[in-house]
Scaffold this motif. Structure first.
Motif, PDB file in Angstrom:
ATOM      1  N   UNK A  36      91.951  18.654  31.283  1.00  0.00           N
ATOM      2  CA  UNK A  36      91.742  17.808  32.462  1.00  0.00           C
ATOM      3  C   UNK A  36      90.989  18.570  33.549  1.00  0.00           C
ATOM      4  N   UNK A  37      91.369  19.828  33.770  1.00  0.00           N
ATOM      5  CA  UNK A  37      90.697  20.629  34.792  1.00  0.00           C
ATOM      6  C   UNK A  37      89.235  20.844  34.430  1.00  0.00           C
ATOM      7  N   UNK A  38      88.968  21.112  33.157  1.00  0.00           N
ATOM      8  CA  UNK A  38      87.590  21.276  32.717  1.00  0.00           C
ATOM      9  C   UNK A  38      86.764  20.026  32.961  1.00  0.00           C
ATOM     10  N   UNK A  39      87.339  18.876  32.675  1.00  0.00           N
ATOM     11  CA  UNK A  39      86.634  17.610  32.903  1.00  0.00           C
ATOM     12  C   UNK A  39      86.328  17.401  34.388  1.00  0.00           C
ATOM     13  N   UNK A  40      87.312  17.694  35.245  1.00  0.00           N
ATOM     14  CA  UNK A  40      87.111  17.499  36.677  1.00  0.00           C
ATOM     15  C   UNK A  40      86.061  18.466  37.228  1.00  0.00           C
ATOM     16  N   UNK A  41      86.083  19.715  36.777  1.00  0.00           N
ATOM     17  CA  UNK A  41      85.074  20.680  37.225  1.00  0.00           C
ATOM     18  C   UNK A  41      83.685  20.222  36.787  1.00  0.00           C
ATOM     19  N   UNK A  42      83.565  19.793  35.529  1.00  0.00           N
ATOM     20  CA  UNK A  42      82.268  19.292  35.046  1.00  0.00           C
ATOM     21  C   UNK A  42      81.809  18.099  35.870  1.00  0.00           C
ATOM     22  N   UNK A  43      82.771  17.221  36.209  1.00  0.00           N
ATOM     23  CA  UNK A  43      82.428  16.042  37.003  1.00  0.00           C
ATOM     24  C   UNK A  43      81.991  16.391  38.408  1.00  0.00           C
ATOM     25  N   UNK A  44      82.639  17.372  39.025  1.00  0.00           N
ATOM     26  CA  UNK A  44      82.238  17.812  40.360  1.00  0.00           C
ATOM     27  C   UNK A  44      80.814  18.362  40.347  1.00  0.00           C
ATOM     28  N   UNK A  45      80.517  19.188  39.347  1.00  0.00           N
ATOM     29  CA  UNK A  45      79.175  19.777  39.248  1.00  0.00           C
ATOM     30  C   UNK A  45      78.137  18.685  38.983  1.00  0.00           C
ATOM     31  N   UNK A  46      78.461  17.742  38.099  1.00  0.00           N
ATOM     32  CA  UNK A  46      77.527  16.659  37.793  1.00  0.00           C
ATOM     33  C   UNK A  46      77.234  15.807  39.025  1.00  0.00           C
ATOM     34  N   UNK A  47      78.202  15.726  39.950  1.00  0.00           N
ATOM     35  CA  UNK A  47      78.021  14.943  41.178  1.00  0.00           C
ATOM     36  C   UNK A  47      77.328  15.739  42.280  1.00  0.00           C
ATOM     37  N   UNK A  48      76.916  16.977  41.978  1.00  0.00           N
ATOM     38  CA  UNK A  48      76.150  17.764  42.934  1.00  0.00           C
ATOM     39  C   UNK A  48      76.954  18.727  43.772  1.00  0.00           C
ATOM     40  N   UNK A  49      78.233  18.911  43.458  1.00  0.00           N
ATOM     41  CA  UNK A  49      79.073  19.834  44.212  1.00  0.00           C
ATOM     42  C   UNK A  49      79.048  21.218  43.548  1.00  0.00           C
ATOM     43  N   UNK A  50      79.449  22.235  44.294  1.00  0.00           N
ATOM     44  CA  UNK A  50      79.489  23.605  43.790  1.00  0.00           C
ATOM     45  C   UNK A  50      80.942  24.018  43.603  1.00  0.00           C
ATOM     46  N   UNK A  51      81.253  24.710  42.532  1.00  0.00           N
ATOM     47  CA  UNK A  51      82.631  25.086  42.221  1.00  0.00           C
ATOM     48  C   UNK A  51      82.749  26.600  42.090  1.00  0.00           C
ATOM     49  N   UNK A  52      83.708  27.168  42.817  1.00  0.00           N
ATOM     50  CA  UNK A  52      84.194  28.526  42.547  1.00  0.00           C
ATOM     51  C   UNK A  52      85.392  28.367  41.622  1.00  0.00           C
ATOM     52  N   UNK A  53      85.281  28.834  40.392  1.00  0.00           N
ATOM     53  CA  UNK A  53      86.364  28.706  39.420  1.00  0.00           C
ATOM     54  C   UNK A  53      87.102  30.026  39.321  1.00  0.00           C
ATOM     55  N   UNK A  54      88.339  30.042  39.791  1.00  0.00           N
ATOM     56  CA  UNK A  54      89.149  31.264  39.774  1.00  0.00           C
ATOM     57  C   UNK A  54      90.210  31.117  38.699  1.00  0.00           C
TER      58      UNK A  54
END
Length: 402
Positions: A36-54
Motif C-alpha cells: 500500500x505504501x509503495x502504491x501511494x508513493x508511486x501515486x504521489x510522484x505520478x501526480x507531480x509531488x516529490x517524496x523523501x522515502x525514509x
C-alpha cells in the motif's frame, strides 16, 4: 474568508508538495503495509509531488545512507535490525539526528509516518522539534497480535504506546470507518479515513490458468479453496483448517491452496499434507493464483484492513470472512460473499460449506465481486491523501510552512 487567506489556499492547492514518508517496510517486501505504501508513493510522484522515502537499509543494500532517484523519490536509508518472527523485515532503529539534519537542510511540507517502530517515533520527535506538520498511519493491531505470540500481558502497554504515538501527530489515517471509531473511542481523536485501493488491471478474473489448476491437482470443475496471506498464528488459520475439512468431507476432490509464508507454515503443512503451499508470490504470478481459485476464505480477526480481500474480489472470488475490516466495508452478504459475526466459528464454517456446494451462486457472486471494487482505483486514494495533507499543512502555524 479574508482575501489573503483565499489566495493562500488557492496557491496551496496548486503547488507540488514535498512529502517525507517514513516506513519500516516497503516493496519488494511482501505485506499489505509495504504494498500500500509503495502504491501511494508511486501515486504521489505520478501526480507531480516529490517524496523523501525514509526506511531501514535492507541486508542486500550498500552502506550509503542517501540515494537520489531521478523519478521523484529521494531515498534515505537508516539502520535496521531483523524484526523478530519476521526475518525478511527490518525494524528501523532511531534516526532523529540524521532526520533533523536532513529536514533542516531540505524541509518537507509534511511528514507522513507509516509505522510505529523506533524509526517512526524518532521521525515524530524530529518533526515536532522542527515544527513540521505530521500525519501518522495506523495499519497493524500490534496490541491484538501480542496474545498470539505468548506476550498477551503486553497488550495494554502497547495500546498505551500507540495512543501516545498517534496523539503526537496532527492527524492519524486509518483504512476503515470502524477503525476510525475504535481509535477515537480509545483516546485518539484526530482520525480520518483513507481507504486502500486495488489494481484491477493486475487482479483480474481473465488471469485464470487451467495449467496452474492442473498443477494443483485439480480436474475441470473441481473446487480450489484459496487463502492468501502470512501463515502465522494471528491469522486464525486453525479455523481455515476446520472449514476446509468440512468442505472436503462433502467434496473429497477439493484442494486447499495457500499463498504466503510465515512461522506457522511448517505445522500447517504437517496437518494438511494434501494442501498446496505456493509460497510467496507477487505481480502477475500472484494475480494468476487468485484468479485460478474458486472460493476465498479469510478467517482473520486481527486486520486493520486486509488488502487480500479486495484483491480476491477483484479477481472474481467470492469471499467468506468475518464481518470486520475490509470484508465489512466491501462485502454485502449474499452478493459478493458471506460474512459471519466476529468469533462465530460455526457460522463461518457453515458459510464456507454453503458456497463450496453452490457453484451457480459462486458464479453470480464472482461477477458482483469484480464490480464491487471497480472504483477502488489508487488514483482516487492518492487524491484523498493529498487533500488531507494540504489540510494539515494549512492548519499548521505559519512558521511551520516555510
Amino acid at each position: 474568508m479574508d482575501a489573503d487567506l483565499v489566495c493562500q489556499e488557492i496557491v496551496s492547492r496548486a503547488m507540488a508538495l514535498r512529502v517525507a514518508v517514513v516506513t519500516e517496510t516497503y516493496p519488494p517486501e511482501i505485506n499489505g503495509v509495504a504494498m500500500s505504501t509503495g502504491r501511494l508513493v508511486d501515486g504521489l510522484v505520478a501526480a507531480g509531488h516529490r517524496v523523501d522515502l525514509i526506511r531501514p537499509r535492507q541486508p542486500q543494500e550498500g552502506r550509503a545512507w542517501f540515494e537520489e532517484d531521478t523519478e521523484g523519490i529521494d531515498r534515505v536509508l537508516s539502520r535496521g535490525i531483523p524484526l523478530p518472527r519476521y526475518a525478511n523485515l527490518q525494524l528501523g532503529l532511531p534516526a532523529r539526528k540524521l532526520l533533523m539534519r536532513r529536514w533542516a537542510h531540505q524541509r518537507p511540507d509534511v511528514v507522513q509516518v507509516v509505522t510505529e517502530g523506533p524509526l517512526g517515533w524518532s521521525a515524530l520527535t524530529a518533526a515536532r522539534k522542527l515544527h513540521l506538520p505530521v500525519i501518522s498511519e495506523f495499519h497493524t493491531n500490534f496490541h491484538s497480535y501480542s496474545q498470539h505470540y505468548g506476550v498477551g500481558w503486553l497488550k495494554r502497554p502497547i495500546a498505551a504506546y500507540l495512543r501516545k504515538f498517534h496523539n503526537r501527530a496532527d492527524l492519524t489515517l486509518v483504512p476503515t470507518r470502524d477503525l476510525q471509531r475504535a481509535l477515537q473511542a480509545h483516546g485518539i481523536p484526530r482520525v480520518e479515513v483513507v481507504s486502500r485501493g486495488v489494481d484491477t488491471r493486475l487482479f483480474d478474473p481473465a488471469r485464470r490458468s487451467e495449467a496452474l489448476r492442473r498443477n494443483w491437482g485439480l480436474a475441470p470443475g473441481e473446487l480450489a479453496v484459496c487463502h492468501v496471506g502470512r501463515i502465522a498464528p494471528e491469522k486464525n488459520l486453525a479455523l481455515l483448517e476446520k472449514a476446509f475439512a468440512a468442505i472436503q468431507q462433502r467434496l473429497p476432490a477439493a484442494r486447499l491452496v495457500l499463498v504466503g509464508s510465515g512461522p506457522a507454515a511448517e505445522g500447517l503443512r504437517a496437518r494438511c499434507p494434501g494442501a498446496v503451499f505456493a509460497g510467496s508470490r507477487s505481480g502477475e504470478d500472484l494475480a494468476a493464483h487468485y484468479a485460478s481459485g474458486d472460493l476465498f476464505l479469510f478467517p482473520s480477526l486481527t486486520e486493520t484492513y486486509g488488502n487480500v480481500v479486495a484483491e480476491a474480489l477483484a479477481s472474481g472470488l467470492p469471499v467468506v470472512a468475518y464481518r470486520d475490516a475490509a470484508a465489512k466495508e466491501l462485502i454485502t452478504p449474499g452478493q459478493e460473499g458471506l460474512l459471519a459475526e466476529a468469533g462465530d466459528e460455526a457460522g463461518f464454517i457453515a458459510h464456507a460449506l454453503s458456497l463450496a456446494l453452490s457453484p451457480e451462486l459462486r458464479q453470480t457472486m464472482a461477477l458482483a465481486a469484480r464490480a464491487r471494487v471497480a472504483d477502488l482505483a489508487w488514483q482516487s486514494i492518492v487524491e484523498r491523501l493529498v487533500s488531507l495533507q494540504r489540510q494539515v499543512i494549512l492548519s499548521a502555524p505559519l512558521f511551520a510552512r516555510r
